[in-house]
Design a protein around this motif. Structure first.
Motif, short mmCIF file in Angstrom:
data_model
loop_
_atom_site.label_atom_id
_atom_site.label_comp_id
_atom_site.label_asym_id
_atom_site.label_seq_id
_atom_site.Cartn_x
_atom_site.Cartn_y
_atom_site.Cartn_z
N SER A 155 0.82 -1.23 0.00
CA SER A 155 0.00 0.00 0.00
C SER A 155 0.84 1.27 0.00
O SER A 155 0.56 2.20 0.76
CB SER A 155 -0.90 0.01 1.23
OG SER A 155 -1.60 -1.18 1.30
N PHE A 156 1.86 1.28 -0.81
CA PHE A 156 2.75 2.44 -0.87
C PHE A 156 3.17 2.66 -2.32
O PHE A 156 3.07 1.76 -3.14
CB PHE A 156 3.99 2.19 0.01
CG PHE A 156 3.64 2.03 1.45
CD1 PHE A 156 3.47 3.15 2.26
CD2 PHE A 156 3.42 0.78 2.00
CE1 PHE A 156 3.10 3.03 3.59
CE2 PHE A 156 3.05 0.65 3.33
CZ PHE A 156 2.90 1.77 4.12
N PRO A 157 3.69 3.88 -2.60
CA PRO A 157 4.13 4.12 -3.98
C PRO A 157 5.38 3.28 -4.30
O PRO A 157 6.22 3.08 -3.43
CB PRO A 157 4.52 5.61 -3.97
CG PRO A 157 4.07 6.17 -2.68
CD PRO A 157 3.85 5.04 -1.74
N LYS A 173 2.00 7.69 5.62
CA LYS A 173 1.34 6.93 6.70
C LYS A 173 2.23 6.69 7.91
O LYS A 173 2.11 5.65 8.57
CB LYS A 173 0.86 5.57 6.17
CG LYS A 173 -0.13 5.64 5.04
CD LYS A 173 -0.48 4.25 4.58
CE LYS A 173 -1.35 4.28 3.34
NZ LYS A 173 -1.49 3.01 2.69
N ASN A 209 0.35 -2.55 -6.25
CA ASN A 209 -0.19 -1.60 -5.29
C ASN A 209 -1.62 -2.04 -4.87
O ASN A 209 -2.31 -2.70 -5.63
CB ASN A 209 -0.23 -0.20 -5.92
CG ASN A 209 -0.77 0.86 -4.98
OD1 ASN A 209 -1.93 1.21 -5.03
ND2 ASN A 209 0.08 1.35 -4.08
N ASP A 210 -2.05 -1.62 -3.67
CA ASP A 210 -3.38 -2.05 -3.21
C ASP A 210 -4.53 -1.49 -4.06
O ASP A 210 -5.59 -2.09 -4.14
CB ASP A 210 -3.59 -1.73 -1.71
CG ASP A 210 -3.38 -0.27 -1.35
OD1 ASP A 210 -2.77 0.47 -2.14
OD2 ASP A 210 -3.81 0.12 -0.24
N ILE A 234 -9.52 3.46 -3.03
CA ILE A 234 -9.29 3.11 -1.63
C ILE A 234 -9.47 4.34 -0.77
O ILE A 234 -8.97 5.42 -1.10
CB ILE A 234 -7.85 2.61 -1.43
CG1 ILE A 234 -7.62 1.39 -2.31
CG2 ILE A 234 -7.58 2.27 0.03
CD1 ILE A 234 -6.29 0.76 -2.14
N GLY A 238 -4.97 5.45 4.22
CA GLY A 238 -4.59 6.36 3.12
C GLY A 238 -5.64 6.29 2.03
O GLY A 238 -6.67 5.63 2.16
N THR A 239 -5.37 6.97 0.94
CA THR A 239 -6.31 6.93 -0.18
C THR A 239 -5.56 6.83 -1.50
O THR A 239 -4.42 7.32 -1.62
CB THR A 239 -7.25 8.16 -0.18
OG1 THR A 239 -8.21 8.03 -1.23
CG2 THR A 239 -6.49 9.46 -0.38
N ASN A 240 -6.19 6.17 -2.48
CA ASN A 240 -5.54 6.00 -3.78
C ASN A 240 -6.58 5.50 -4.79
O ASN A 240 -7.70 5.16 -4.41
CB ASN A 240 -4.38 5.00 -3.67
CG ASN A 240 -3.40 5.08 -4.82
OD1 ASN A 240 -3.54 5.92 -5.72
ND2 ASN A 240 -2.39 4.22 -4.82
N GLU A 269 -1.61 7.17 -7.30
CA GLU A 269 -1.08 7.89 -6.13
C GLU A 269 -1.72 9.28 -6.07
O GLU A 269 -1.05 10.30 -5.92
CB GLU A 269 0.46 7.98 -6.19
CG GLU A 269 1.17 6.66 -6.01
CD GLU A 269 1.00 6.03 -4.63
OE1 GLU A 269 0.65 6.74 -3.67
OE2 GLU A 269 1.20 4.80 -4.52
N SER A 271 -3.17 10.83 -3.95
CA SER A 271 -3.08 11.63 -2.71
C SER A 271 -1.85 12.55 -2.70
O SER A 271 -1.79 13.50 -1.93
CB SER A 271 -3.05 10.72 -1.50
OG SER A 271 -1.85 9.99 -1.49
N GLN A 300 1.08 14.61 1.02
CA GLN A 300 -0.16 13.98 0.55
C GLN A 300 -1.40 14.80 0.94
O GLN A 300 -2.17 14.42 1.82
CB GLN A 300 -0.26 12.56 1.10
CG GLN A 300 0.78 11.63 0.48
CD GLN A 300 0.71 10.21 1.01
OE1 GLN A 300 0.74 10.01 2.21
NE2 GLN A 300 0.63 9.25 0.11
N GLU A 303 -4.84 13.01 0.92
CA GLU A 303 -4.93 12.03 2.01
C GLU A 303 -5.24 12.71 3.34
O GLU A 303 -6.00 12.19 4.16
CB GLU A 303 -3.60 11.28 2.10
CG GLU A 303 -3.65 10.07 3.01
CD GLU A 303 -2.76 8.96 2.47
OE1 GLU A 303 -2.89 8.62 1.28
OE2 GLU A 303 -1.93 8.44 3.25
#
Ligand code: GLC
Length: 478
Positions: A155-157, A173, A209-210, A234, A238-240, A269, A271, A300, A303
């Motif tokens: 869940s990250f870039p 995060k 990525n998620d 999502i 976080g948000t994406n 990405e 956010s 972000q 986010e």
């Protein structure tokens, strides 16, 4: 984030009347005034980011969506901002439905909170801990396999050139390690160091990525002949979002080899700070204060307005300005002293006295809320205003993302897969978000007619999407 006592923000004028409270809340309601325009502004920014940004609208190695026929057994791992999930996922494919079976099952799985200290430690320490949790799940699994094929959701870039290579980019995060690490190498090395003789080895088949995992799992489980699963969004810690993007709309460095034909899934990405321009008119002093205290100010912005990590903190900051006439429980003066979960519970309370009871219980260690029914009602209103702003921003950004691939043009019903605790669990959030999306689309079209946009939960999307992608990679269909 560990709460720490901080000086309260310089209060704006304290509302001594309903009119003043209203004025405060109106600042937060401003984005709702012209959501179709905001969606258009997001879309224009997103086109620009696809064409120019190297930290957003990142290409992934996925060019098609799953057919729903994918099968196989995979180990799947989902490393989020708050939790780690590991599971064994079995995919049976659509044909299993014809014989009354299931499309998939998750016979073994585990979920853990990521210990806070690992977020500011080294990537090696984090992946050592992750490896131990993989071993925990494998011990519960009745497999004789010598090698378990693994799909990873992260869940990250990250920068990805193939399904098994992913370089970690700067993370939000609360994660503070910064060096550009190769995710596959980190996990493979850590697992080799921790696993014992006789335990299965792991073979990484796919990393994603998620947001992409959300879309793939929704497409696997929900696409029908009459609808198209066009995006994954999502809203959790976080948000994406992810969407398909025509190759021709990308920066040359982001294009896969082989010309401009077809599309490619992007990890938007959304956010990150390239998304700031459309948000700019709506940023309040409370948002600015929150950002200035963040471990990565300016990183972000979206986010910080919609992520579960921040909604409770925004309620606290607004509350400090709203309740200046009262002495508040100590928790209200502690950074991150108000959980987003409390806000959701208070919002869902059916009476003001239920809301008051929740506040009294939450702040019991600080002597309770002790301020009476009226303040509980105002607290609830602040929560609703902040979560409604978040739902509206997610809705407008989602319509913007759908515009990247002109998804709303061809008259097919659109499904947007979603995951994340805010969309899944915050009372009424998903419904508000879907309502705003539909209103935006209707007002843009100027008519009630036309295809619908529906939000569909991608249940277990992180680990399921990881397994679906692993199956696609093995079947050579990405
Ligand atoms: C953060 C991450 C992003 C992730 C999102 C939702 O914004 O940067 O990669 O998808 O949170 O978990």
């Amino acid at each position: 984030m560990a709460p720490s006592a901080i000086p309260t923000p310089a209060p704006s004028a304290a509302p001594s009347s309903d009119a003043e409270l209203l004025q405060f809340l109106q600042q937060l309601e401003a984005p709702l005034k012209n959501l179709p325009q905001l969606a258009k502004d997001f879309e224009a920014t997103f086109h620009d980011l696809a064409l120019t940004s190297t930290s957003q609208f990142l290409p992934t190695p996925v060019r098609v969506l799953p057919s729903g026929d994918e099968t196989g057994q995979f180990l799947a791992l989902d490393l989020g901002g708050t939790n780690l999930r590991v599971g064994v996922v079995e995919l049976f494919g659509r044909s299993s439905l014809d014989t009354g079976g299931e499309r998939l099952c998750i016979p073994t799985q585990g979920s853990w909170n990521i210990p806070e200290h690992l977020k500011s430690s080294t990537a090696e320490d984090l992946f050592h801990w992750v490896s131990e949790r993989i071993r925990d799940v494998l011990r519960e699994t009745s497999t004789t396999a010598e090698v378990m094929e693994l799909g990873i959701t992260f869940s990250f870039p990250m920068e990805q050139t193939s399904h098994t290579s992913a370089l970690l980019m700067p993370m939000g995060k609360g994660f503070t390690f910064t060096n550009t690490n190769d995710l596959a190498a980190l996990l493979t090395t850590a697992y080799a160091q921790t696993s014992a003789a006789g335990e299965p080895a792991i073979k990484i088949v796919s990393i994603t990525n998620d947001s992409v995992a959300t879309l793939l799992s929704a497409a696997y489980a929900h696409t029908t002949p009459h609808s198209k699963t066009a995006a994954g969004i999502i809203a959790g810690t976080g948000t994406n979002a992810t969407c398909m993007c025509p190759i021709g709309k990308l920066h040359p460095a982001k294009k896969p080899s082989g010309g401009n034909a077809g599309g490619i899934l992007l990890n938007t990405e959304w956010s990150i700070n390239g998304t700031a321009p459309p948000l700019q008119p709506y940023v309040t002093d409370w948002d600015r204060h929150l950002d200035a205290r963040n471990e990565k100010p300016g990183f972000q912005p979206l986010e910080e307005m919609v992520g579960g990590r921040y909604l409770g903190e925004l309620v606290r900051l607004v509350g400090l300005d709203v309740f200046t006439q009262h002495s508040l429980p100590a928790g209200m003066y502690h950074e991150y002293g108000v959980d987003t979960k409390l806000c959701g519970d208070v919002e869902a309370a059916s009476t003001d006295s239920d809301a008051l009871a929740l506040l009294a219980d939450y702040f019991s260690a600080d002597g309770g809320w002790g301020l009476g029914l009226e303040t509980a009602a105002v607290f609830k209103r602040v929560c609703t205003t902040i979560s409604t702003r978040a739902a509206a921003l997610v809705a407008a950004a989602t319509v913007g993302v759908l515009g990247v691939n002109d998804e709303l043009e061809d008259g097919v019903d659109i499904v947007v897969g979603y995951t994340g605790t805010i969309l899944e669990k915050y009372p009424g959030f998903k419904e508000r978000c879907e309502g705003f999306m539909r209103e935006i689309v209707r007002r843009m079209r100027g008519s009630e007619e036309g295809a619908t946009v529906t939000l569909v939960e991608a249940r277990d999307g992180g680990i399921l999407g990881a397994a679906v992608l692993a199956a696609m990679v093995k079947g050579g269909s990405t």
